[in-house]
Design a protein around this motif. Structure first.
Motif, PDB file in Angstrom:
ATOM      1  N   LEU A 194       8.522  -4.246   5.273  1.00 16.33           N
ATOM      2  CA  LEU A 194       9.311  -3.519   4.260  1.00 16.33           C
ATOM      3  C   LEU A 194       8.897  -2.619   3.480  1.00 16.33           C
ATOM      4  CD1 LEU A 194      10.826  -6.953   2.457  1.00 16.33           C
ATOM      5  CD2 LEU A 194      11.980  -5.287   4.051  1.00 16.33           C
ATOM      6  N   GLU A 195       9.763  -1.339   3.259  1.00 14.97           N
ATOM      7  CA  GLU A 195       9.329  -0.356   2.590  1.00 14.97           C
ATOM      8  C   GLU A 195      10.227  -0.145   1.171  1.00 14.97           C
ATOM      9  OE1 GLU A 195      10.216   3.073   5.109  1.00 14.97           O
ATOM     10  OE2 GLU A 195       8.779   2.613   6.659  1.00 14.97           O
ATOM     11  N   TYR A 196       9.459   0.544   0.414  1.00 19.10           N
ATOM     12  CA  TYR A 196      10.222   0.801  -0.979  1.00 19.10           C
ATOM     13  C   TYR A 196      10.013   2.130  -1.370  1.00 19.10           C
ATOM     14  CZ  TYR A 196       9.639  -4.368  -1.151  1.00 19.10           C
ATOM     15  OH  TYR A 196       9.872  -5.845  -0.920  1.00 19.10           O
ATOM     16  N   THR A 197      10.557   2.645  -2.181  1.00 19.99           N
ATOM     17  CA  THR A 197      10.657   4.075  -2.785  1.00 19.99           C
ATOM     18  C   THR A 197       9.324   4.285  -3.723  1.00 19.99           C
ATOM     19  OG1 THR A 197      11.989   3.663  -4.784  1.00 19.99           O
ATOM     20  CG2 THR A 197      13.039   4.249  -2.694  1.00 19.99           C
ATOM     21  N   GLY A 198       8.939   3.044  -4.515  1.00 22.51           N
ATOM     22  CA  GLY A 198       7.745   3.150  -5.391  1.00 22.51           C
ATOM     23  C   GLY A 198       8.310   3.192  -6.670  1.00 22.51           C
ATOM     24  N   ASN A 199       9.631   3.446  -6.803  1.00 19.33           N
ATOM     25  CA  ASN A 199      10.224   3.582  -8.085  1.00 19.33           C
ATOM     26  C   ASN A 199      10.821   2.006  -8.835  1.00 19.33           C
ATOM     27  OD1 ASN A 199       9.622   6.335  -8.528  1.00 19.33           O
ATOM     28  ND2 ASN A 199      11.635   7.027  -7.260  1.00 19.33           N
ATOM     29  N   GLU A 200      10.630   1.313  -7.776  1.00 18.79           N
ATOM     30  CA  GLU A 200      11.220  -0.197  -8.231  1.00 18.79           C
ATOM     31  C   GLU A 200      10.239  -0.621  -9.422  1.00 18.79           C
ATOM     32  OE1 GLU A 200      12.092   0.524  -3.784  1.00 18.79           O
ATOM     33  OE2 GLU A 200      10.142   0.547  -5.260  1.00 18.79           O
ATOM     34  N   GLU A 241       0.683  -1.142   0.070  1.00 17.68           N
ATOM     35  CA  GLU A 241       0.036  -0.005  -0.076  1.00 17.68           C
ATOM     36  C   GLU A 241       1.139   1.295  -0.042  1.00 17.68           C
ATOM     37  OE1 GLU A 241      -3.789  -0.030   2.395  1.00 17.68           O
ATOM     38  OE2 GLU A 241      -2.577  -1.321   3.715  1.00 17.68           O
ATOM     39  N   GLN A 242       0.420   2.259  -0.661  1.00 19.86           N
ATOM     40  CA  GLN A 242       0.998   3.809  -0.312  1.00 19.86           C
ATOM     41  C   GLN A 242       0.894   4.302   0.831  1.00 19.86           C
ATOM     42  OE1 GLN A 242       2.365   5.151  -3.702  1.00 19.86           O
ATOM     43  NE2 GLN A 242       3.605   6.239  -1.993  1.00 19.86           N
ATOM     44  N   LYS A 243       1.868   4.446   1.548  1.00 18.70           N
ATOM     45  CA  LYS A 243       2.069   5.175   3.085  1.00 18.70           C
ATOM     46  C   LYS A 243       3.164   6.516   2.753  1.00 18.70           C
ATOM     47  CE  LYS A 243      -0.494   1.877   5.018  1.00 18.70           C
ATOM     48  NZ  LYS A 243      -1.633   2.142   5.675  1.00 18.70           N
ATOM     49  N   GLY A 244       2.027   7.651   2.379  1.00 16.86           N
ATOM     50  CA  GLY A 244       2.885   8.870   2.573  1.00 16.86           C
ATOM     51  C   GLY A 244       3.914   8.510   0.991  1.00 16.86           C
ATOM     52  N   ASP A 245       5.119   8.939   1.134  1.00 18.66           N
ATOM     53  CA  ASP A 245       5.898   8.872   0.039  1.00 18.66           C
ATOM     54  C   ASP A 245       6.681   7.480  -0.088  1.00 18.66           C
ATOM     55  OD1 ASP A 245       7.560   9.022   2.361  1.00 18.66           O
ATOM     56  OD2 ASP A 245       8.791  10.584   1.324  1.00 18.66           O
ATOM     57  N   LYS A 246       6.195   6.519   0.734  1.00 18.62           N
ATOM     58  CA  LYS A 246       6.592   5.110   0.728  1.00 18.62           C
ATOM     59  C   LYS A 246       5.465   4.192   0.167  1.00 18.62           C
ATOM     60  CE  LYS A 246      10.810   6.185   2.311  1.00 18.62           C
ATOM     61  NZ  LYS A 246      12.002   6.194   1.424  1.00 18.62           N
ATOM     62  N   VAL A 247       6.031   3.281  -0.125  1.00 23.07           N
ATOM     63  CA  VAL A 247       5.204   2.051  -0.621  1.00 23.07           C
ATOM     64  C   VAL A 247       5.657   0.765   0.574  1.00 23.07           C
ATOM     65  CG1 VAL A 247       4.234  -0.053  -2.061  1.00 23.07           C
ATOM     66  CG2 VAL A 247       4.780   2.166  -2.833  1.00 23.07           C
ATOM     67  N   VAL A 248       4.733   0.386   1.237  1.00 20.05           N
ATOM     68  CA  VAL A 248       5.084  -0.528   2.473  1.00 20.05           C
ATOM     69  C   VAL A 248       4.210  -1.781   2.286  1.00 20.05           C
ATOM     70  CG1 VAL A 248       4.677  -0.765   5.074  1.00 20.05           C
ATOM     71  CG2 VAL A 248       5.046   1.502   3.883  1.00 20.05           C
ATOM     72  N   ASP A 249       4.875  -2.810   2.562  1.00 19.90           N
ATOM     73  CA  ASP A 249       4.251  -4.047   2.781  1.00 19.90           C
ATOM     74  C   ASP A 249       3.735  -4.461   4.223  1.00 19.90           C
ATOM     75  OD1 ASP A 249       3.552  -6.797   1.898  1.00 19.90           O
ATOM     76  OD2 ASP A 249       5.352  -7.543   2.722  1.00 19.90           O
ATOM     77  N   ALA A 250       2.387  -4.631   4.377  1.00 22.30           N
ATOM     78  CA  ALA A 250       1.931  -4.575   5.674  1.00 22.30           C
ATOM     79  C   ALA A 250       2.512  -6.038   6.484  1.00 22.30           C
ATOM     80  CB  ALA A 250       0.362  -4.601   5.559  1.00 22.30           C
ATOM     81  N   ASP A 251       2.685  -7.210   5.642  1.00 22.19           N
ATOM     82  CA  ASP A 251       3.074  -8.481   6.187  1.00 22.19           C
ATOM     83  C   ASP A 251       4.375  -8.164   6.508  1.00 22.19           C
ATOM     84  OD1 ASP A 251       0.905  -9.947   5.528  1.00 22.19           O
ATOM     85  OD2 ASP A 251       1.434 -10.911   3.744  1.00 22.19           O
ATOM     86  N   SER A 252       5.294  -7.850   6.083  1.00 23.23           N
ATOM     87  CA  SER A 252       6.750  -7.978   6.208  1.00 23.23           C
ATOM     88  C   SER A 252       7.320  -6.492   6.871  1.00 23.23           C
ATOM     89  CB  SER A 252       7.713  -8.117   4.928  1.00 23.23           C
ATOM     90  OG  SER A 252       7.731  -7.216   4.167  1.00 23.23           O
TER      91      SER A 252
END
Length: 295
Positions: free
Chosen positions: A195-201, A182-193
């Protein structure tokens, strides 16, 4: 070239069989736009994998629309479809997974093919780039993934599962399956783990460019799978895992082909309005004719 569409899902989060929802300006299914784009780029064979109870309906629907020059196969993914000599006597509600859906087409596909989800819109450039890759890479071990920018593949209406790609240049290194992004602010977060991603992956949306050599690999995996009692109860065979195994074992070279277009899908019922509006706009802009099959 062949386009294989996986349309055997149940649409549990969507509320009905989204593969057969009339999203187009003249009531077309979303998968029909994929077929249109593929045919426009030289694909001459369409294969649809669906549930047994939908085969006749879907075959009749598509035969009345597709150009007569295009070969059509509509096949059912069935739990009873096992490798020779293997047996399964238990109970299971879900199919064996996306890799098994691909394996269902082993007897009808003899040339390079693309695999997509029937309930996703990939954009015209995806098929153009996929066809170009197939033409320029005739080798049997050359595979590819059409990649999308992760932040552009999310839903405003809930979490989604995506394969987050690791790459080296244009070579695919791995696909990390994340189930609650899910999008959380300026990050993409995996609720299960967590882990955070920039979203540009780059993300995998299950648009794979494959060769018939994958069928033998899937069968070998399936035989091993069926000997594991726990996997047989709840597990599934997934295309990304099969391709990664081929990559690891030196059986395939896997490139990442950029989509260069906007993806959208219908995971949730509330995604429908966006999909309908987008198809209407693309038709108004001249990307598609209406009715779609009046060519």
């Amino acid at each position: 070239m062949t386009l294989l569409l996986m349309a055997a899902g149940s649409g549990s989060r969507y509320g009905k069989l989204k593969q057969f929802d009339d999203l187009g300006p003249k009531g077309e299914f979303l998968m029909e736009f994929a077929m249109y784009d593929a045919i426009k780029n030289g694909f001459g064979h369409i294969v649809v994998i669906t549930k047994k109870e939908n085969v006749d309906f879907l075959r009749e629907h598509l035969e009345a629309r597709l150009p007569k020059t295009v070969k059509l196969d509509v096949l059912s993914q069935e739990i009873s479809d096992l490798p020779d000599g293997m047996e399964f006597s238990g109970e299971r509600l879900k199919p064996w997974g996306t890799a098994h859906a691909v394996w269902t087409a082993r007897d009808v596909i003899k040339d390079p093919f693309c695999v997509i989800n029937a309930d996703d819109f990939y954009g015209q450039s995806a098929y153009e780039n996929a066809a170009k890759f197939i033409r320029e890479h005739p080798q049997e071990d050359h595979y590819a993934l059409v990649g999308y920018i992760l932040k552009d593949t999310l839903s405003e209406h809930g979490s989604v599962s995506r394969g987050v790609c690791m790459t080296s240049g244009d070579d695919l290194v791995s696909v990390d399956e994340r189930l609650k992004l899910e999008q959380k602010g300026d990050k993409v977060v995996d609720a299960d783990s967590g882990l955070e991603y920039t979203g540009n992956e780059l993300a995998s949306m299950n648009f794979w460019i494959c060769r018939p050599s994958i069928f033998g690999v899937i069968e070998t995996e399936f035989r091993e799978f069926l000997q594991d009692d726990q996997l047989v109860k709840t597990g599934e065979l997934y295309i990304p895992k099969t391709v990664q195994k081929m990559l690891k074992d030196g059986l395939a070279k896997v490139k990442v082909v950029p989509a260069q277009d906007q993806w959208f899908g219908v995971t949730y019922a509330s995604d429908r309005e966006t999909a309908v509006a987008s198809l209407k706009q693309k038709t108004a802009e001249g990307q598609y004719i209406t009715p779609l099959w009046s060519m």
